[in-house]
Design a protein around this motif. Structure first.
Motif, short mmCIF file in Angstrom:
data_model
loop_
_atom_site.label_atom_id
_atom_site.label_comp_id
_atom_site.label_asym_id
_atom_site.label_seq_id
_atom_site.Cartn_x
_atom_site.Cartn_y
_atom_site.Cartn_z
N ARG A 69 0.89 -1.31 -0.22
CA ARG A 69 -0.05 0.10 -0.07
C ARG A 69 0.86 1.29 -0.22
O ARG A 69 0.39 2.22 -0.90
CB ARG A 69 -0.97 0.06 1.10
CG ARG A 69 -2.01 -1.08 1.20
CD ARG A 69 -3.12 -0.73 2.25
NE ARG A 69 -4.01 -1.72 2.18
CZ ARG A 69 -5.15 -1.68 1.55
NH1 ARG A 69 -5.48 -0.77 0.80
NH2 ARG A 69 -5.89 -2.77 1.56
N GLN A 73 1.01 4.08 -2.92
CA GLN A 73 0.16 5.47 -2.98
C GLN A 73 1.66 6.29 -3.13
O GLN A 73 1.13 7.52 -3.63
CB GLN A 73 -0.18 5.53 -1.39
CG GLN A 73 -0.81 7.01 -1.00
CD GLN A 73 -2.02 7.19 -1.90
OE1 GLN A 73 -2.68 6.17 -2.08
NE2 GLN A 73 -2.11 8.22 -2.40
N SER A 74 2.91 6.14 -2.98
CA SER A 74 3.79 7.00 -3.36
C SER A 74 3.81 7.16 -4.93
O SER A 74 4.18 8.45 -5.30
CB SER A 74 5.09 6.56 -2.82
OG SER A 74 5.24 6.31 -1.58
N GLU A 77 0.76 9.37 -5.87
CA GLU A 77 1.02 10.76 -5.44
C GLU A 77 2.33 11.46 -6.36
O GLU A 77 2.04 12.58 -6.95
CB GLU A 77 1.54 11.14 -4.07
CG GLU A 77 0.34 10.64 -3.21
CD GLU A 77 0.67 10.59 -1.69
OE1 GLU A 77 1.92 10.91 -1.40
OE2 GLU A 77 -0.23 10.09 -0.81
N TYR A 89 -4.97 7.99 -10.25
CA TYR A 89 -5.47 6.61 -10.09
C TYR A 89 -6.60 5.96 -10.63
O TYR A 89 -7.61 6.73 -10.38
CB TYR A 89 -5.39 6.31 -8.39
CG TYR A 89 -5.85 5.00 -7.98
CD1 TYR A 89 -4.81 3.92 -7.97
CD2 TYR A 89 -7.15 4.92 -7.64
CE1 TYR A 89 -5.34 2.69 -7.57
CE2 TYR A 89 -7.31 3.37 -7.23
CZ TYR A 89 -6.53 2.49 -7.11
OH TYR A 89 -7.09 1.33 -6.76
N ASN A 118 -11.96 4.18 -0.72
CA ASN A 118 -11.06 5.32 -1.07
C ASN A 118 -11.57 6.45 -1.63
O ASN A 118 -12.80 6.70 -2.04
CB ASN A 118 -10.18 4.70 -2.06
CG ASN A 118 -9.18 3.70 -1.54
OD1 ASN A 118 -9.10 3.58 -0.47
ND2 ASN A 118 -8.50 2.96 -2.65
#
Length: 154
Positions: A69, A73-74, A77, A89, A118
């Motif tokens: 995760r 997420q990195s 972003e 995304y 989300n």
């Protein structure tokens, strides 16, 4: 490659097609691969321009893939920031060790939970599953899931 699913027209970049083909589980011991689907939205045209690739932090086996995760997420972003908010995304992708893949109950549960839990910039999510010879594509939105299976992208 362009595919119509429900009201959505999906366009796959050559980079995305190369990643999908390169991660097919053709060897008897090849583990599942997967990652994040990223792209741009133009009204109802979805341009899939990037896929993340597996990292050492992901959990992988012949019939299992779980994306890490935090590293995922990195990536989201980074792409969002470096595209001035243009690349977003769009969902998840992974492989299955079968010719014409179908989503498992775990796959369906995962994408529904992603959609429900989300904070998304879009009103849909994609699930891509690459098999030996076919690509399964699902679009989940508030009206449900629309899907198709197509010969692997060339």
């Amino acid at each position: 490659m362009t595919i119509q699913i429900g009201k959505y027209q999906l366009e796959f970049s050559s980079e995305v097609r190369t990643i999908l083909l390169g991660h097919r589980q053709l060897g008897r011991a090849d583990p599942e691969a997967g990652g994040i689907v990223l792209g741009r939205l133009f009204e109802d045209r979805i341009s899939i321009c990037r896929l993340s690739v597996p990292t050492e932090l992901d959990k992988r086996s012949r019939s299992y893939f779980e994306r890490h995760r935090i590293s995922g997420q990195s990536i989201v972003e980074y792409e969002f920031f470096n595209s001035s908010g243009q690349i977003n995304y769009f969902g998840e992708w992974h492989t299955h060790p079968e010719a014409s893949p179908t989503p498992s109950s775990r796959d369906i549960k995962m994408i529904r939970e992603q959609f429900k839990l989300n904070t998304l910039n879009m009103d849909f999510l994609l699930l891509l599953i690459q098999g030996y010879s076919h690509l399964f594509i699902a679009v989940l939105d508030k009206s449900g899931i629309a899907s198709a299976s197509v010969p692997h992208p060339q």
